[in-house]
Enzyme design. Structure first.
Site, short mmCIF file in Angstrom:
data_model
loop_
_atom_site.label_atom_id
_atom_site.label_comp_id
_atom_site.label_asym_id
_atom_site.label_seq_id
_atom_site.Cartn_x
_atom_site.Cartn_y
_atom_site.Cartn_z
N SER A 158 1.11 -1.06 0.05
CA SER A 158 -0.27 0.00 -0.11
C SER A 158 0.36 1.32 0.10
O SER A 158 0.36 2.44 -0.67
CB SER A 158 -0.70 0.21 1.15
OG SER A 158 -0.09 -0.62 2.26
N HIS A 166 -2.29 -8.17 2.27
CA HIS A 166 -1.63 -7.68 2.93
C HIS A 166 -3.06 -6.58 4.04
O HIS A 166 -3.09 -7.83 4.81
CB HIS A 166 -1.72 -5.90 1.55
CG HIS A 166 -1.09 -4.97 2.05
ND1 HIS A 166 -0.25 -5.19 3.30
CD2 HIS A 166 -0.90 -4.11 2.10
CE1 HIS A 166 0.03 -3.66 3.95
NE2 HIS A 166 0.11 -3.26 2.14
N HIS A 206 5.19 -12.83 7.29
CA HIS A 206 5.71 -10.95 6.64
C HIS A 206 7.05 -11.46 5.71
O HIS A 206 7.89 -12.26 5.32
CB HIS A 206 5.88 -10.78 7.58
CG HIS A 206 6.01 -8.73 7.89
ND1 HIS A 206 6.90 -8.71 6.95
CD2 HIS A 206 4.87 -8.40 8.28
CE1 HIS A 206 6.44 -7.05 7.14
NE2 HIS A 206 4.95 -6.83 7.42
N1 HAX Z 1 0.56 -19.61 5.87
C1 HAX Z 1 1.14 -20.45 5.25
N2 HAX Z 1 1.98 -21.02 4.23
C2 HAX Z 1 2.71 -19.33 3.80
C3 HAX Z 1 2.73 -18.75 5.13
C4 HAX Z 1 1.26 -19.00 5.92
N3 HAX Z 1 1.20 -17.94 6.95
N4 HAX Z 1 3.31 -17.65 4.85
C5 HAX Z 1 4.52 -17.79 4.05
N5 HAX Z 1 3.40 -18.98 3.71
C6 HAX Z 1 4.67 -19.85 2.32
C7 HAX Z 1 4.12 -19.26 1.10
O1 HAX Z 1 2.70 -19.03 1.09
C8 HAX Z 1 5.34 -19.31 0.27
O2 HAX Z 1 4.92 -20.79 -0.47
P1 HAX Z 1 5.36 -21.17 -1.95
O3 HAX Z 1 6.82 -21.34 -1.50
O4 HAX Z 1 4.70 -22.48 -1.83
O5 HAX Z 1 4.62 -19.71 -2.85
C9 HAX Z 1 6.12 -19.61 1.15
O6 HAX Z 1 5.74 -19.94 2.22
C10 HAX Z 1 7.97 -18.61 1.15
O7 HAX Z 1 6.81 -17.73 1.78
P2 HAX Z 1 7.77 -16.64 2.44
O8 HAX Z 1 8.86 -16.04 1.57
O9 HAX Z 1 7.85 -17.13 4.46
O10 HAX Z 1 6.24 -15.30 2.06
P3 HAX Z 1 6.21 -13.53 1.50
O11 HAX Z 1 7.03 -12.73 1.78
O12 HAX Z 1 6.76 -14.64 0.06
O13 HAX Z 1 5.26 -13.86 2.09
C11 HAX Z 1 2.97 -12.74 3.02
C12 HAX Z 1 4.73 -12.78 2.69
C13 HAX Z 1 3.08 -12.18 4.12
C14 HAX Z 1 2.41 -13.36 2.00
C15 HAX Z 1 2.53 -14.52 3.89
O14 HAX Z 1 3.88 -15.03 4.82
C16 HAX Z 1 1.30 -15.24 3.45
O15 HAX Z 1 0.62 -15.19 2.76
N6 HAX Z 1 0.89 -14.87 4.93
C17 HAX Z 1 -0.24 -14.76 5.33
C18 HAX Z 1 -1.41 -13.43 4.35
C19 HAX Z 1 -0.95 -12.46 5.71
O16 HAX Z 1 -0.84 -12.20 6.96
N7 HAX Z 1 -1.33 -11.33 5.36
C20 HAX Z 1 -0.62 -10.16 5.91
C21 HAX Z 1 0.84 -9.55 5.70
C22 HAX Z 1 0.66 -8.50 7.41
C23 HAX Z 1 0.48 -7.29 6.19
O17 HAX Z 1 0.81 -7.11 5.06
N8 HAX Z 1 -0.34 -6.60 7.18
O18 HAX Z 1 -1.47 -6.27 6.13
#
Ligand code: HAX
Length: 432
Positions: free
Chosen positions: A240, A270, A317
């Site tokens: 954002s 997000h 995260h």
């Molecule tokens: N549950 C299951 N799997 C998860 C996970 C979770 N909470 N967090 C990461 N992973 C997975 C990813 O999907 C990715 O899998 P693939 O390789 O199979 O695609 C792997 O672990 C590596 O990801 P990462 O490098 O640890 O995390 P990213 O930086 O790619 O993504 C995210 C960060 C926040 C998008 C991710 O942790 C996620 O999807 N979390 C759940 C959604 C969430 O809570 N979002 C809010 C984040 C905070 C925010 O912005 N708030 O507004």
């Protein structure tokens, strides 16, 4: 000129000159390298943007102008129960200085002075089906205020570059002042039969927002002060904030750039995660048939979610590698203000259960809770159980950080942002 604007103007001009001199002298210095996996992996960690208002440490969490969340709670002027006022955080982000209680009160009054929302905004919102997602209504409400943009008008009249920040300051202050009214209007039309509540100008920003939503409970006002403070900024790279920065760099006015950022916040990875978390918890409770699930039952449900190929919302995260201090601040709030809530106990049990499971997957870089893991349970406790609205609350708070940063960007003369993309063909040739 109002005190905050004057203070900002003094600081901005000297930093502008300092940065130009630094760029001239050290512009060729390398500060980062980019790997192929960063290009293919969402540009994680690439340092490519100036963002004055806050910085995120992977292990320690967010620092607003160097202050951690506990330090912010300690030093910013607060409401009657000791929770920091977001007005103070805005002042800090814009000037780098902790304001006095009088300065914060003056800012509250300044925002009240600017808070009148044009009738056309309400008419526009009323033309939407009431079940339009609140984040969509929020973005449309922001866009409906755009004809008021001072920057847009003054730019068309020939505004010189040295004055861009001044017009962006005016728009940002007006927008921040008006957002709670627009957001509360959306809540009341979507969920309270359109029975709107007029603002109460004797209240501070957060308490007035709580009032317009429908609560004058002192504890809920405190929650709003904390909530609007801790969600405000998380450095510049999150989706954002970066969107607002990118769109603002084209000299789109703050209404246009902020609305764009809100469309990024509305994604489930997000800001929408705050809605997804509480939805997921209630689905779990329904599924397990108990409001007090055991750790074993939660572990089982977490596994089922993962087996279905879904993420556990509220965990993980892109930058943080420890539990989010914004989660911890909300937990402390619950410990202090809320006794005996099954829902909040469940949030804490999930915190005990989820990290080892995510760790065991071997791919999740951060198994810890983020800001969104806790906020919904607090809101439900105070009677706000309309999950689809939660991201709007986040958005009102996020305005403070991204708009403060936007004023800095124009004051520092930041140019159009335009990084380089490459094709897969280019990558294949490069690695040959
Ligand atoms: N549950 C299951 N799997 C998860 C996970 C979770 N909470 N967090 C990461 N992973 C997975 C990813 O999907 C990715 O899998 P693939 O390789 O199979 O695609 C792997 O672990 C590596 O990801 P990462 O490098 O640890 O995390 P990213 O930086 O790619 O993504 C995210 C960060 C926040 C998008 C991710 O942790 C996620 O999807 N979390 C759940 C959604 C969430 O809570 N979002 C809010 C984040 C905070 C925010 O912005 N708030 O507004």
């Amino acid at each position: 000129m109002e005190a905050l604007k004057q203070k900002f103007a003094d600081k901005a001009l000297s930093l502008y000159q300092e940065l130009r001199a630094t760029s001239k002298e050290h512009g060729g210095q390398k500060i980062d390298e980019v790997t192929l996996s960063q290009v293919l992996g969402g540009a994680r960690g690439i340092k490519m943007m100036l963002w004055e208002t806050s910085q995120l440490d992977p292990n320690k969490g967010i620092r607003f102008r160097g202050y951690s969340i506990p330090e912010i709670k300690e030093s910013l002027p607060s409401g009657p129960q000791g929770e920091p006022k977001p007005e103070g955080l805005f002042w800090l982000m814009l000037t780098g200085e902790i304001p006095t209680a009088e300065e914060v009160d003056a800012l509250t009054k300044e925002w009240q002075r600017r808070a009148e929302v044009p009738q056309a905004v309400f008419t526009t919102l009323d033309s939407l089906p009431a079940d339009t997602h609140p984040m969509t209504q929020f973005t449309i409400g922001i866009m409906a205020m755009q004809p008021e943009s001072v920057f847009s008008r003054r730019y068309s009249e020939g505004l010189p570059k040295s004055d861009y920040w001044d017009a962006v300051y005016e728009d940002s202050m007006n927008l921040i002042a008006r957002l709670p009214r627009v957001a509360a209007y959306i809540y009341r039309r979507a969920f309270k039969d359109g029975q709107h509540i007029e603002p109460d100008t004797s209240l501070d920003y957060s308490a007035n927002f709580a009032h317009m939503l429908g609560s004058d409970d002192e504890d809920f006002r405190s929650l709003m002060r904390l909530y609007l403070t801790i969600h405000a900024d998380h450095e510049g790279g999150n989706a954002s904030a970066h969107t607002v920065h990118l769109v603002g760099s084209t000299l789109s006015d703050p209404y246009l750039s902020f609305a764009a950022g809100m469309n990024a916040l509305a994604g489930p990875l997000h800001g929408l995660a705050n809605q997804e978390v509480i939805k997921w918890i209630f689905e779990m409770i329904d599924n397990l048939g108990t409001k007090t699930p055991t750790e074993e039952e939660i572990a089982d449900y977490v596994q089922r979610t993962l087996d279905e190929g879904k993420v556990i919302p509220g965990y993980g995260h892109a930058v943080l590698r420890e539990p989010d201090p914004r989660f911890t601040a909300q937990r402390r709030f619950a410990e202090q203000y809320i006794k005996d809530s099954d829902l909040i106990s469940t949030v804490w049990k999930i915190f005990d259960v989820v990290p080892p499971i995510l760790q065991s997957l071997g791919k999740v870089k951060n198994p810890w809770p983020n800001v969104d893991a806790h906020s919904g349970a607090l809101l439900v406790h105070y009677g706000f159980s309309e999950f689809s609205y939660y991201t709007v609350l986040f958005g009102v708070s996020r305005a403070l950080g991204v708009l403060a940063a936007g004023i800095w960007s124009r004051a520092l003369g930041m140019p159009l942002e335009r990084p380089k993309s490459v094709t897969s063909e280019w990558i294949k040739n490069q690695v040959k």
